[in-house]
Design a protein around this motif. Structure first.
Motif, PDB file in Angstrom:
ATOM      1  N   CYS A 142       0.975  -0.932   0.237  1.00 50.66           N
ATOM      2  CA  CYS A 142       0.048   0.035  -0.499  1.00 50.66           C
ATOM      3  C   CYS A 142       0.906   1.164  -0.174  1.00 50.66           C
ATOM      4  N   ARG A 143       0.438   1.907  -1.313  1.00 56.54           N
ATOM      5  CA  ARG A 143       1.836   3.347  -1.319  1.00 56.54           C
ATOM      6  C   ARG A 143       0.979   4.331  -0.633  1.00 56.54           C
ATOM      7  N   GLN A 144       0.119   4.352  -0.290  1.00 57.69           N
ATOM      8  CA  GLN A 144      -1.062   5.229  -0.146  1.00 57.69           C
ATOM      9  C   GLN A 144      -2.345   4.712   0.490  1.00 57.69           C
ATOM     10  N   PHE A 145      -2.696   6.144   1.589  1.00 54.19           N
ATOM     11  CA  PHE A 145      -4.079   5.165   1.803  1.00 54.19           C
ATOM     12  C   PHE A 145      -4.820   5.771   0.437  1.00 54.19           C
ATOM     13  N   GLY A 146      -5.890   4.451   0.702  1.00 56.19           N
ATOM     14  CA  GLY A 146      -7.424   4.946  -0.828  1.00 56.19           C
ATOM     15  C   GLY A 146      -7.944   4.177  -1.828  1.00 56.19           C
ATOM     16  N   LYS A 188      -2.896   3.999  11.913  1.00 55.69           N
ATOM     17  CA  LYS A 188      -2.456   3.877  10.483  1.00 55.69           C
ATOM     18  C   LYS A 188      -1.324   4.423  10.539  1.00 55.69           C
ATOM     19  N   ASN A 244      -6.035   0.314  -5.674  1.00 53.01           N
ATOM     20  CA  ASN A 244      -4.795   0.630  -5.564  1.00 53.01           C
ATOM     21  C   ASN A 244      -3.191  -0.308  -4.992  1.00 53.01           C
ATOM     22  N   PRO A 276       3.056   4.168   8.848  1.00 54.25           N
ATOM     23  CA  PRO A 276       3.242   4.670   7.826  1.00 54.25           C
ATOM     24  C   PRO A 276       4.055   4.182   7.259  1.00 54.25           C
ATOM     25  N   LEU A 277       3.233   5.084   5.393  1.00 57.81           N
ATOM     26  CA  LEU A 277       3.307   4.421   3.985  1.00 57.81           C
ATOM     27  C   LEU A 277       5.647   4.834   3.622  1.00 57.81           C
ATOM     28  N   PRO A 278       4.995   3.350   3.377  1.00 61.31           N
ATOM     29  CA  PRO A 278       4.813   1.609   1.951  1.00 61.31           C
ATOM     30  C   PRO A 278       4.217   1.442   3.261  1.00 61.31           C
ATOM     31  N   GLN A 309      -7.317   2.078   3.284  1.00 60.67           N
ATOM     32  CA  GLN A 309      -8.250   2.677   2.628  1.00 60.67           C
ATOM     33  C   GLN A 309      -7.661   3.933   3.861  1.00 60.67           C
ATOM     34  N   GLY A 310      -7.008   4.558   5.149  1.00 57.18           N
ATOM     35  CA  GLY A 310      -6.862   4.778   5.760  1.00 57.18           C
ATOM     36  C   GLY A 310      -7.993   4.983   7.104  1.00 57.18           C
TER      37      GLY A 310
END
Ligand SMILES: NC(=O)c1ccc[n+]([C@@H]2O[C@H](COP(=O)([O-])OP(=O)(O)OC[C@H]3O[C@@H](n4cnc5c(N)ncnc54)[C@H](OP(=O)(O)O)[C@@H]3O)[C@@H](O)[C@H]2O)c1
Length: 326
Positions: A6-10, A54, A14, A56-58, A48-49
């Protein structure tokens, strides 16, 4: 190694399988070669955040795994390379290898295969803790389980029966209720077609149920609370419906009902001895043939995004297990 990243919440879609460097175990951690991992509802929320945690990304999602210890970090005691284990890392489980804190590791129960083991700890520990430690469920009492064909719901049917309760399983379709009956539910309610409160009262001769196990939330929570008996206990497990209900407290006062929150992950940190005791109990219940996770599907890492989407559409029964390609 391959990992779902998961590279960004969404949107869940993705998520993608990537080739990344294997993680290194730090002090107090071990590296586990993942033989199987299982999906949990919070995985879908986390990417999805929308989850309380939460990372840290990724990051790679994945709450629970079963596998073999490959490396020990500095200062790790009581386990060895080659040990078969179950672990609840919280994140990172949907990968070929995963780093886990030593205290999140449990030996693989005797006779249990990796796929079953990966689907065991989180749902069954949550449920035993909820029903016994929080709900004080006693033999001969009645237990109403909402979302009863889901991951924690199926565990609640089995553990409820093992504790001697009369189990009323409630879910949204006849297909799901058939699974609940196979698992030992004494009665079933289809809460899409039937009035949950009315049916639960009918099934208990007007007395109401002693304990409600509620991983769904929304409008069902109040209906279930209103269908609970004098001294009834409502166990707040989660809000799979996406709606956190607001309850008028006169419903608690009028029948001396208790509304009890359950947060298994945090409880294991507050009471590690209690968690150890419950894991041992569950191992015994498994050996006695009284509990066994419902593994409804086995999939590959690349199929996880579609499976998480189906989970959010109420199209999954029991647990989905992911077997890495290696
Ligand atoms: N408190 C804790 O310590 C703890 C531990 C583990 C899990 N949980 C929580 O428990 C909940 C259930 O987890 P799970 O792994 O059992 O999930 P699951 O397998 O997906 O089951 C959830 C059930 O909820 C019902 N549901 C109703 N509305 C839904 C909606 N809009 N979307 C999805 N499902 C819906 C579905 O049953 P029907 O179609 O039959 O209604 C589904 O089978 C989650 O909120 C999770 O975070 C809490």
């Amino acid at each position: 190694m391959k990992a779902l990243v998961c590279r960004q919440f969404g949107p869940i879609e993705n998520l993608a399988v990537e080739e990344i460097d294997p993680p290194r175990p730090g002090p107090g951690q071990v590296l586990v070669d993942v033989k199987a991992s299982s999906l949990n509802f919070p995985d879908a929320l986390m990417v999805q955040g929308l989850y309380q945690v939460k990372p840290p990304l990724p990051f790679s999602p994945g709450h629970e795994i079963a596998g073999v210890i490959e490396k020990l970090g500095e200062g790790v005691l009581g386990v060895a390379v080659g040990d078969a284990v179950i672990a609840t890392p919280g994140v990172g489980g949907l990968a070929e290898q995963c780093v886990v804190a030593r205290e999140r590791i449990t030996p693989l129960p005797a006779g249990m295969d990796f796929a079953t083991a990966s689907a065991f700890l989180l749902t069954y520990c949550t449920t035993l803790h909820a029903l016994e430690d929080c709900g004080r469920l006693r033999s001969g009492e009645s237990l109403l389980v909402l979302g009863a064909a889901g991951a924690v719901g199926t565990a609640a049917i089995e553990i409820g029966k093992a504790l001697g309760a009369r189990v009323i399983a409630a879910a949204s379709s006849e297909e799901k209720l058939a699974l609940c009956r196979d698992l030992g539910a004494d009665e079933t309610i289809d809460y899409v077609r039937e009035d949950l409160r009315k049916r639960a009262l009918e099934l208990t001769g007007g007395k109401g149920v002693d304990v409600v196990y509620d991983p769904v939330g929304g409008a069902l929570t109040e209906a279930a609370l209103r269908a609970s008996a004098w001294g009834g206990r409502l166990l707040v497990i989660g809000f799979a419906s996406g709606e956190i209900p607001a309850i008028r407290l006169n419903l608690a006062l009028l029948k001396e009902r208790s509304i009890v929150g359950v947060y298994w992950g945090e409880w294991t940190r507050q009471d590690p001895a209690g968690q150890k005791r419950n894991v041992e109990r569950l191992g015994e219940l498994y050996a006695a043939g009284k509990v066994k996770p419902v593994v409804s599907e086995r999939i590959r890492l690349a199929e996880v995004p579609a499976a998480l989407v189906r989970m959010q559409k109420r199209q999954v029964k029991g647990k989905i297990v992911v077997v890495p390609e290696h």
